[in-house]
Scaffold this active site. Structure first.
Site, mmCIF file in Angstrom:
data_model
loop_
_atom_site.group_PDB
_atom_site.id
_atom_site.type_symbol
_atom_site.label_atom_id
_atom_site.label_comp_id
_atom_site.label_asym_id
_atom_site.label_seq_id
_atom_site.Cartn_x
_atom_site.Cartn_y
_atom_site.Cartn_z
ATOM 1 N N GLU A 96 15.462 -54.030 35.118
ATOM 2 C CA GLU A 96 15.905 -55.313 35.685
ATOM 3 C C GLU A 96 14.772 -55.971 36.469
ATOM 4 O OE1 GLU A 96 19.779 -55.115 37.607
ATOM 5 O OE2 GLU A 96 20.730 -54.614 35.696
ATOM 6 N N TYR A 120 27.726 -55.853 32.642
ATOM 7 C CA TYR A 120 28.824 -55.302 33.442
ATOM 8 C C TYR A 120 30.061 -56.187 33.300
ATOM 9 C CZ TYR A 120 25.752 -51.839 35.501
ATOM 10 O OH TYR A 120 24.921 -50.764 35.672
ATOM 11 N N GLU A 124 22.642 -50.130 30.344
ATOM 12 C CA GLU A 124 23.655 -50.141 31.412
ATOM 13 C C GLU A 124 24.814 -50.991 30.951
ATOM 14 O OE1 GLU A 124 22.403 -51.025 35.450
ATOM 15 O OE2 GLU A 124 20.469 -50.038 35.103
ATOM 16 N N GLN A 148 28.184 -45.296 35.557
ATOM 17 C CA GLN A 148 27.246 -44.198 35.527
ATOM 18 C C GLN A 148 28.033 -42.897 35.427
ATOM 19 O OE1 GLN A 148 24.346 -44.304 38.695
ATOM 20 N NE2 GLN A 148 23.915 -46.452 38.404
HETATM 21 O O1 AHR Z 1 24.277 -49.404 37.982
HETATM 22 C C1 AHR Z 1 24.084 -49.989 39.209
HETATM 23 C C2 AHR Z 1 22.956 -51.010 39.218
HETATM 24 O O2 AHR Z 1 23.291 -52.091 38.418
HETATM 25 C C3 AHR Z 1 21.634 -50.550 38.662
HETATM 26 O O3 AHR Z 1 20.878 -49.857 39.596
HETATM 27 C C4 AHR Z 1 20.972 -51.835 38.303
HETATM 28 O O4 AHR Z 1 20.043 -51.693 37.247
HETATM 29 C C5 AHR Z 1 22.128 -52.747 37.953
HETATM 30 O O5 AHR Z 1 22.024 -53.967 38.577
#
Ligand code: AHR
Length: 523
Positions: free
Chosen positions: A205, A271, A327, A376
């Protein structure tokens, strides 16, 4: 007239009965307008097992208390790594594990995490609660963990606050089999043979926590840093450039234009945040509108991958560069009473359906998507596992990964899906999600999700190019959409045999309960 009335009355009654028969199979089911055609003889692309990968960061209790308890711990461990966790993840055939971050990667200095643990310096984990990081879990411990799990390690290097030399030396330390300052240091620290390390990320990122860079600036840095990520001996590194998030298409475009020849993969993050960043949902106390929004956002990933892929295709029509979704997952409000920086959230049936839908999407894009890492693994965001001291439970998401492991390295079978819409407050999304694959033993697996929390779905599956003999299945569902496992009730939601499925005239006829994930095995 009286006769006609009787006749028309009778006809009307008969009509109502026929309509009733066709359209109301049971009290919660929808009419049979769900049809799936599986082209069993048209598969060509392989579903890379690394799509079933995970992510572990020095964040909250993912590493410390999650994977790592230290050798002195009363919790059963092998060289400091929890045995219960290793056993549970091995069962799902965990394919690849990313480490050490995340945002943490761009402030991690690997030399702080080698050598005798009591001599390792402390640091402040500035991103995640400013807690003291004692560096007891470092390179050797991570690579030992991957060996115990039987999975590929994927290490993310530091571009944001690290030097080119530091990155170069890390690769030399891990993978050089000759005599060199770094290889000798590795030997001094107890590891004679180099490790095999395939996946290496050059920053994380870097448009945000990894240095707030423009794509042009990062692309130049990428070109420079990756130059010194060397292939030593037989080791061949798959270099992953930092990619975009969500709808930032320009980042993908610039990276491909400036650095395509120098990368093996380009990452992508997504996300699912129902309510939005300022008004996040609770993981377990939510309503149907939240359920709907979460799944709508999960389905949006299909459009994102399609559009980013179209940009990548312009520079790489032969699909050499892998899209690495390193992610992804749901992001809710933390559990009440826990440290907000630790991102500890519960995991419900909603997360299981999200996982099913997202994995189906990845499978369908497997010609471009070569890896994905759920964020995670333990105690952080959409976890597979939760721990509390010596206790460990697995989540509904874990069960979906367990059920879906049959797709790993199988051949994707093209599917055509025709289904009713799930409608909520005037908005609509497809009620079903599906993916099918053919494994090396000739078994076909079909993963199905019913997104509708109120109606079961009668489904007909037609198979082209194959004769069917047997079908069996497993299902994950629950009465409540908020159902989850807890330390008091660890098996509240778990998979069971799925019996509502039949072979009829070469087709499969089934009824998927509302809010369920099903995997069928067809031979
Ligand atoms: O997964 C949590 C965070 O989300 C990670 O550290 C980052 O890469 C993303 O913004």
């Amino acid at each position: 007239m009286r006769n006609w009335k009787n006749i028309s009355g009778g006809l009307a009654l008969a009509l109502v009965m026929v309509i009733g028969f066709v359209f109301a199979v049971d009290k919660e089911s929808q009419p049979v307008r769900n049809k799936i055609v599986i082209n069993a003889d048209l598969g060509k692309d392989t579903i890379d097992k690394n799509i079933y990968g995970h992510f572990s960061e020095h964040l909250g209790r993912c590493i410390y208390g999650g994977f790592w308890v230290g050798e002195e711990s009363p919790i059963k461990n092998t060289r400091g790594i929890r045995d219960d966790v290793v056993e549970a993840l091995k069962k799902t055939k965990i394919a690849v594990l990313r480490w050490p971050g995340g945002c943490f990667a761009d402030e991690y200095h690997w030399k702080d995490g080698i050598g005798p643990s009591e001599e390792r310096p402390n640091m402040v984990n500035t991103h995640w609660g400013r807690v003291t990081e004692n560096n007891h879990f470092g390179t050797h411990e991570f690579l030992d963990l991957c060996e115990q799990l039987g999975c590929e390690p994927y290490i993310c290097g530091n571009v944001g606050s690290g030097t080119v030399q530091e990155m170069q030396e890390w690769i030399e330390y891990m993978t050089f089999d000759g005599q060199s300052p770094m290889a000798d240091l590795r030997r001094k620290n107890g590891r004679e043979e180099p490790w095999e390390l395939k996946f290496f990320g050059i920053g994380n990122e870097n448009w945000g926590c990894g240095g707030n860079m423009t794509p042009e600036h990062y692309a130049n840095l990428y070109r420079r840093y990756q130059t010194y990520v060397r292939n030593f001996s037989k080791n061949r590194i798959y270099k992953i450039a930092c990619g975009s998030y969500g709808e930032n298409y320009n980042w993908t475009d610039v990276l491909m234009r400036e650095a395509e020849r120098m990368m093996s993969g380009l990452s992508f993050h997504y996300y699912i945040v129902p309510g939005g960043w300022g008004n996040k949902n609770s993981a377990t106390k939510f309503e149907e509108k939240d359920w709907f929004e979460t799944l709508q956002k999960a389905l949006f990933l299909d459009e994102l991958i399609t559009r980013h892929s179209a940009i990548i295709d312009r520079y790489d029509p032969d699909k050499r560069v892998g899209m690495i979704v390193d992610e992804w997952g749901t992001w809710y409000e933390v559990e009440p009473g826990t440290n907000p920086s630790f991102l500890y959230q519960q995991n419900s049936l909603r997360d299981a359906v999200v996982a099913g839908v997202v994995l189906n999407i990845f499978n369908s894009h497997c010609e471009r998507v070569k890896m994905a890492n759920l964020a995670q693994t333990i105690n952080v965001l959409q976890s597979m596992i939760l721990t509390e001291g010596e206790k460990m439970i697995v989540t509904p998401t874990y069960h979906v990964f367990d059920m879906y492991q049959v797709h790993q390295d199988a051949t994707l079978l093209p599917v055509d899906l025709e289904c009713v819409q799930y409608e909520h407050e005037g908005n609509r999304i497809p009620s079903l999600s599906v993916s099918a694959s053919l494994d090396r033993d000739g078994k076909i697996h079909v993963s199905l999700c019913n997104l509708d929390p109120n109606h079961s779905a009668d489904v007909i599956l037609e198979f082209r190019g194959v004769n069917l003999k047997n079908v069996k299945g497993r299902i994950l569902t629950a009465e409540q959409m908020t159902a989850h496992n807890s330390f008091a009730n660890p098996e509240n939601i778990k998979p069971s045999a799925f019996n509502s499925v039949q072979l009829k005239k070469g087709m499969i006829v089934t009824t998927l309960p509302s809010k369920s994930v099903v995997v069928l095995e067809v031979t």
